[in-house]
Scaffold this active site. Structure first.
Site, PDB file in Angstrom:
ATOM      1  N   SER A 216       0.792  -1.236   0.000  1.00  0.00           N
ATOM      2  CA  SER A 216       0.000   0.000   0.000  1.00  0.00           C
ATOM      3  C   SER A 216       0.816   1.275   0.000  1.00  0.00           C
ATOM      4  O   SER A 216       0.241   2.371  -0.098  1.00  0.00           O
ATOM      5  CB  SER A 216      -0.944   0.014   1.209  1.00  0.00           C
ATOM      6  OG  SER A 216      -2.057  -0.820   0.972  1.00  0.00           O
ATOM      7  N   LYS A 219       0.138   3.732  -2.719  1.00  0.00           N
ATOM      8  CA  LYS A 219      -0.859   4.803  -2.651  1.00  0.00           C
ATOM      9  C   LYS A 219      -0.237   6.188  -2.634  1.00  0.00           C
ATOM     10  O   LYS A 219      -0.933   7.187  -2.841  1.00  0.00           O
ATOM     11  CB  LYS A 219      -1.762   4.593  -1.429  1.00  0.00           C
ATOM     12  CG  LYS A 219      -2.617   3.328  -1.513  1.00  0.00           C
ATOM     13  CD  LYS A 219      -3.540   3.206  -0.298  1.00  0.00           C
ATOM     14  CE  LYS A 219      -4.502   2.027  -0.428  1.00  0.00           C
ATOM     15  NZ  LYS A 219      -3.899   0.732  -0.107  1.00  0.00           N
ATOM     16  N   SER A 279      -5.524   3.448   4.948  1.00  0.00           N
ATOM     17  CA  SER A 279      -5.046   2.744   3.747  1.00  0.00           C
ATOM     18  C   SER A 279      -6.179   2.022   3.021  1.00  0.00           C
ATOM     19  O   SER A 279      -6.092   0.839   2.704  1.00  0.00           O
ATOM     20  CB  SER A 279      -3.944   1.740   4.108  1.00  0.00           C
ATOM     21  OG  SER A 279      -3.239   1.329   2.966  1.00  0.00           O
TER      22      SER A 279
END
Length: 478
Positions: A216, A219, A279
């Site tokens: 993640s 991102k 997240s």
């Protein structure tokens, strides 16, 4: 400050991290009780109970015993421990229970009810992985890893050849990543980089040019493209978007974080908050669809931007960092990849061009008003260090536990952003500990200079400031 003493002291602490002293007694189980002798620079010395968790030498120290040893020093602290919580107050007088500084009261293995628990320092939430045990006397004790305690109290801890653990309360915690690397401390991670994002100076790097799955932390690229879309006027933070069926399906899956429903509306600002704090994978997908029309088109934008920024090892398959399967009969499982070096470049650019991102990433928690849904920041260092401003966590089975940390420091009135990249640690506990140690080293290196030989970094093309300036100039020309 005696640099030689610091290096020697931390080198010995490095050995502690890898192979702590043998416990007095050994059981073949998950918790191995033992004792060690601890002495302070004031002369106080006593027995401290230890627990080796899961593996021998993965040693945690009794906080009650350490509180007694340190009670007449500048690093004294008080404790309140229950079955589920610990409250530690620095520069306070500890009230003993009568169970401190003795051997274990029973030959039975201790009962460890928790590995994670509520932990407060001076009334504020902190995030440390500790072990709470109920002693046969009925009192609760808490065990903390040597490294975490040294960082928390800002002290130097040294192990003598005689097996004595010595605590110097007047020497601050000193980090030496080069010594840690020599001791094998970074064998449990994929890649590491510590540097000044404002100047591009790199303080320490380990396997930083090799690409690894980034989970993640992907991102951050989604965030960057969203910021660019806002900057260009394509979208606005207050703009509401309608949740698609695909976003709802992702939200309802095992990888869902925020319960988004098709047809509901949510603002771009709330999607950004959901993206960066808890997240949210579904927030990433929603932003991708809003900006590019489809995730496929957005991924093309991600890879194009990576090329524009010179992220030579970066490859993106989706907007969120989850595993991505191909449509082939024998499907390939792919994950977004990047090197620690590339992640440093990306983070440096994001902080330079869109510093307002830390207004989101520095929040510990907030509420998404459109959904009346409370979200919390998953970055553990945000709770443990006042200088931390972000940036992003990430975890998958293949990527391991990743964390990109940003910190702010001041130098003659100028603010600098420091960045610590840790890719592929074993779990969230190790991710937080390694990142915390390196974050303290980043501050130390910024003010005192990096300890390692700069020649070892001469081939690392990571001058982030130069890259940012070049990219901005090129964009203005276009």
């Amino acid at each position: 400050m005696n640099t030689i003493l610091q290096k020697t002291g931390f080198l010995i602490l490095t050995v502690l991290l890898v192979s702590f002293m043998l416990p007095v007694r050994v059981w073949a189980s998950f918790e191995i009780p033992g004792t060690c002798q601890v002495q302070t620079d004031s002369g106080a010395a006593d027995t401290v109970k230890t627990l080796d968790y899961s593996y021998a030498h993965n040693t945690y120290l009794s906080l009650r015993d350490m509180a007694m040893v340190l009670k007449d020093t500048e690093k004294s602290f008080s404790l309140e421990i229950t079955q589920n919580s610990v409250s530690l107050t620095t520069e306070a007088v500890y009230t003993p229970t009568g169970t401190e500084n003795s051997s274990w009261e029973s030959d039975e293995n201790p009962d460890i009810p928790l590995r994670r628990n509520e932990f407060q320092i001076n009334g504020q939430k902190a995030v440390y992985h500790t072990l709470i045990t109920r002693l046969p006397s009925g009192d609760y004790d808490c065990f903390m890893m040597t490294t975490d305690l040294a960082m928390l109290l800002d002290v130097t801890i040294i192990s003598s050849e005689e097996g004595l653990l010595w605590v110097d309360t007047k020497e601050p915690f000193y980090a030496s990543p080069a010594d840690l690397e020599d001791a094998g401390y970074f064998y449990g991670v994929n890649g590491v980089l510590v540097g000044d994002a404002t100047t591009g100076d790199v303080f320490f790097a380990y396997q930083s040019d090799e690409p690894y799955p980034i989970a993640s932390t992907s991102k951050l690229m989604t965030c960057l493209l969203t910021m660019e879309a806002i900057s260009s006027g394509q979208i606005t933070p207050s703009q509401s978007v309608i949740i698609s069926d695909a976003v709802e399906r992702l939200a309802a899956s095992s990888d869902g974080v925020i319960p988004l429903k098709a047809g509901d509306e949510i603002t771009i600002q709330e999607l950004m908050t959901g993206l960066l704090l808890p997240s949210s994978n579904e927030c990433a997908l929603c932003l991708a669809q809003t900006i590019a029309g489809s995730e496929e088109a957005f991924v093309q934008m991600m890879n194009h931007k990576a090329g524009e920024l010179g992220l030579s090892q970066a490859v993106f398959y989706n907007s969120h960092g989850l595993p991505s399967y191909t449509e082939d009969p024998i499907s390939s499982k792919r994950q977004n990849r990047m090197s620690a070096e590339d992640m440093f470049r990306l983070s440096s650019y994001l902080l330079e061009v869109y510093p307002q991102v830390t207004e989101i990433t520095s929040m510990k928690e907030t509420t998404l008003e459109s959904l009346d849904f409370k979200v919390q920041n998953g970055n553990p260092l945000l709770y443990n260090m006042s200088q931390v401003t972000g940036l992003k966590t990430g975890t998958t089975n293949k990527a391991g536990a990743c964390l990109v940390t940003s910190l702010t420091v001041e130098d003659e009135g100028q603010t600098h952003d420091l960045v610590v990249v840790v890719l592929g640690s074993e779990d969230s506990m190790e991710r937080g500990r390694i990142s915390g140690l390196l974050a303290r080293y980043a501050i130390q290196a910024f003010y005192e200079g990096p300890e390692i030989d700069r020649e070892s970094l001469e081939n690392l093309p990571v001058n982030a400031q130069a890259a940012v300036d070049r990219i901005i100039r090129d964009a203005m020309k276009r």
